[in-house]
Write a protein that holds these residues in place. Structure first.
Motif, PDB file in Angstrom:
ATOM      1  N   ILE A  36       0.857  -1.159  -0.058  1.00  0.00           N
ATOM      2  CA  ILE A  36       0.044  -0.144  -0.045  1.00  0.00           C
ATOM      3  C   ILE A  36       0.890   1.295   0.134  1.00  0.00           C
ATOM      4  O   ILE A  36       0.653   2.130  -0.578  1.00  0.00           O
ATOM      5  CB  ILE A  36      -0.975  -0.124   1.136  1.00  0.00           C
ATOM      6  CG1 ILE A  36      -2.161  -0.999   1.099  1.00  0.00           C
ATOM      7  CG2 ILE A  36      -1.678   1.582   1.267  1.00  0.00           C
ATOM      8  CD1 ILE A  36      -2.795  -1.496   2.079  1.00  0.00           C
ATOM      9  N   PHE A  39       2.765   1.568  -3.388  1.00  0.00           N
ATOM     10  CA  PHE A  39       1.858   1.840  -4.744  1.00  0.00           C
ATOM     11  C   PHE A  39       1.176   3.290  -4.422  1.00  0.00           C
ATOM     12  O   PHE A  39       1.007   4.059  -5.500  1.00  0.00           O
ATOM     13  CB  PHE A  39       0.687   0.884  -4.968  1.00  0.00           C
ATOM     14  CG  PHE A  39       1.445  -0.421  -5.636  1.00  0.00           C
ATOM     15  CD1 PHE A  39       2.182  -0.418  -6.702  1.00  0.00           C
ATOM     16  CD2 PHE A  39       1.021  -1.596  -4.983  1.00  0.00           C
ATOM     17  CE1 PHE A  39       2.679  -1.447  -7.262  1.00  0.00           C
ATOM     18  CE2 PHE A  39       1.651  -2.766  -5.577  1.00  0.00           C
ATOM     19  CZ  PHE A  39       2.424  -2.860  -6.773  1.00  0.00           C
ATOM     20  N   THR A  40       1.256   3.833  -3.165  1.00  0.00           N
ATOM     21  CA  THR A  40       0.531   5.242  -3.092  1.00  0.00           C
ATOM     22  C   THR A  40       1.715   6.180  -3.297  1.00  0.00           C
ATOM     23  O   THR A  40       1.554   7.464  -3.747  1.00  0.00           O
ATOM     24  CB  THR A  40      -0.058   5.363  -1.726  1.00  0.00           C
ATOM     25  OG1 THR A  40       0.898   5.066  -0.606  1.00  0.00           O
ATOM     26  CG2 THR A  40      -1.314   4.509  -1.662  1.00  0.00           C
ATOM     27  N   THR A  41       2.940   5.752  -2.878  1.00  0.00           N
ATOM     28  CA  THR A  41       4.147   6.943  -3.121  1.00  0.00           C
ATOM     29  C   THR A  41       4.783   6.549  -4.119  1.00  0.00           C
ATOM     30  O   THR A  41       5.973   7.265  -4.366  1.00  0.00           O
ATOM     31  CB  THR A  41       4.662   7.129  -1.948  1.00  0.00           C
ATOM     32  OG1 THR A  41       5.435   5.721  -1.421  1.00  0.00           O
ATOM     33  CG2 THR A  41       3.929   7.342  -0.566  1.00  0.00           C
ATOM     34  N   HIS A  42       5.002   5.355  -4.812  1.00  0.00           N
ATOM     35  CA  HIS A  42       5.661   4.937  -5.715  1.00  0.00           C
ATOM     36  C   HIS A  42       7.382   4.975  -5.276  1.00  0.00           C
ATOM     37  O   HIS A  42       8.194   5.271  -6.210  1.00  0.00           O
ATOM     38  CB  HIS A  42       5.637   6.140  -7.093  1.00  0.00           C
ATOM     39  CG  HIS A  42       4.308   5.786  -7.596  1.00  0.00           C
ATOM     40  ND1 HIS A  42       3.653   4.660  -8.045  1.00  0.00           N
ATOM     41  CD2 HIS A  42       3.234   6.745  -7.587  1.00  0.00           C
ATOM     42  CE1 HIS A  42       2.624   4.754  -8.540  1.00  0.00           C
ATOM     43  NE2 HIS A  42       2.290   6.120  -8.066  1.00  0.00           N
ATOM     44  N   ASN A  46       8.964   5.621   2.842  1.00  0.00           N
ATOM     45  CA  ASN A  46       7.735   6.259   3.360  1.00  0.00           C
ATOM     46  C   ASN A  46       7.361   5.554   4.684  1.00  0.00           C
ATOM     47  O   ASN A  46       8.015   4.455   5.130  1.00  0.00           O
ATOM     48  CB  ASN A  46       6.713   6.149   2.202  1.00  0.00           C
ATOM     49  CG  ASN A  46       6.397   4.533   2.143  1.00  0.00           C
ATOM     50  OD1 ASN A  46       6.181   3.746   2.931  1.00  0.00           O
ATOM     51  ND2 ASN A  46       6.321   4.181   0.910  1.00  0.00           N
TER      52      ASN A  46
END
Length: 191
Positions: A36, A39-42, A46
């Motif tokens: 998650i 794929f949200t921050t590439h 994070n």
């Protein structure tokens, strides 16, 4: 809800299943958190990655628990049924893995009557070492006059149960509370 209680026949096989399921679930959660975040921050840099890394600690602990019980199994159903036939009014527990400083030792059955504790193991282990360990733990818990003997032959164990039952019928005082406490101490050192 499905409960897996120590001292009940089938405990080890059920524990394997439970540990395997929880291990897979926890590692699945860790992987989900990481994916998650990615794929949200590439990027892997994070906060979700940090959370996933920290999540590997409890997942790893469950994996170790699973690996520990993986090599043990519940003893034969026929042997258990024979034990039940000879149990009588004795306080009994089944399907345990006793932990000690020297390692793990399987204990298929244990019976308690007053200050006498007898056990049965089908494993090829030093039964005297297991007896001494249980006695030492009971001594540390203020059960000073308890005799402990572990047998590796089922017939000898069953004969001893019969003898204990005969003595129990002729005894005036049956120490239920003490026997339950001794059983709980033995279950406490079992994984």
């Amino acid at each position: 809800m499905f409960r897996n209680k120590k001292g009940v026949y089938g405990y080890i096989d059920k524990k394997k299943i439970i540990e395997a399921v929880f291990t897979v679930i926890l590692f699945g959660i860790v992987l989900s958190i990481f994916l998650i975040g990615y794929f949200t921050t590439h990027t892997r840099a994070n906060l979700m990655t940090i959370a996933a890394v920290l999540g590997t600690l409890p997942a790893g602990k469950k994996a170790v628990d699973f690996i520990i019980v993986l090599k043990y199994k519940t003893f034969e159903k026929k042997s258990y049924e024979k034990c039940l036939q000879h149990e009588g009014k004795l306080t009994c527990a089944y399907d345990m893995i006793i932990s000690s400083y020297n390692g793990l030792m399987p204990l298929n059955a244990v019976a308690i009557s007053g200050n006498t504790v007898v056990g049965y193991t089908s494993a090829q282990i030093d039964d005297q070492k297991l007896s001494n360990h249980i006695k030492e733990i009971l001594l540390n818990n203020n059960y000073n006059k308890v005799s402990v003997k572990v047998y590796q032959k089922l017939d000898v164990y069953l004969n001893r149960l019969d003898e204990m039952n005969k003595h129990l019928n002729s005894a005036e005082i049956h120490k239920d509370e003490q026997e339950k406490n001794i059983k709980s101490v033995i279950l406490a050192i079992s994984i």
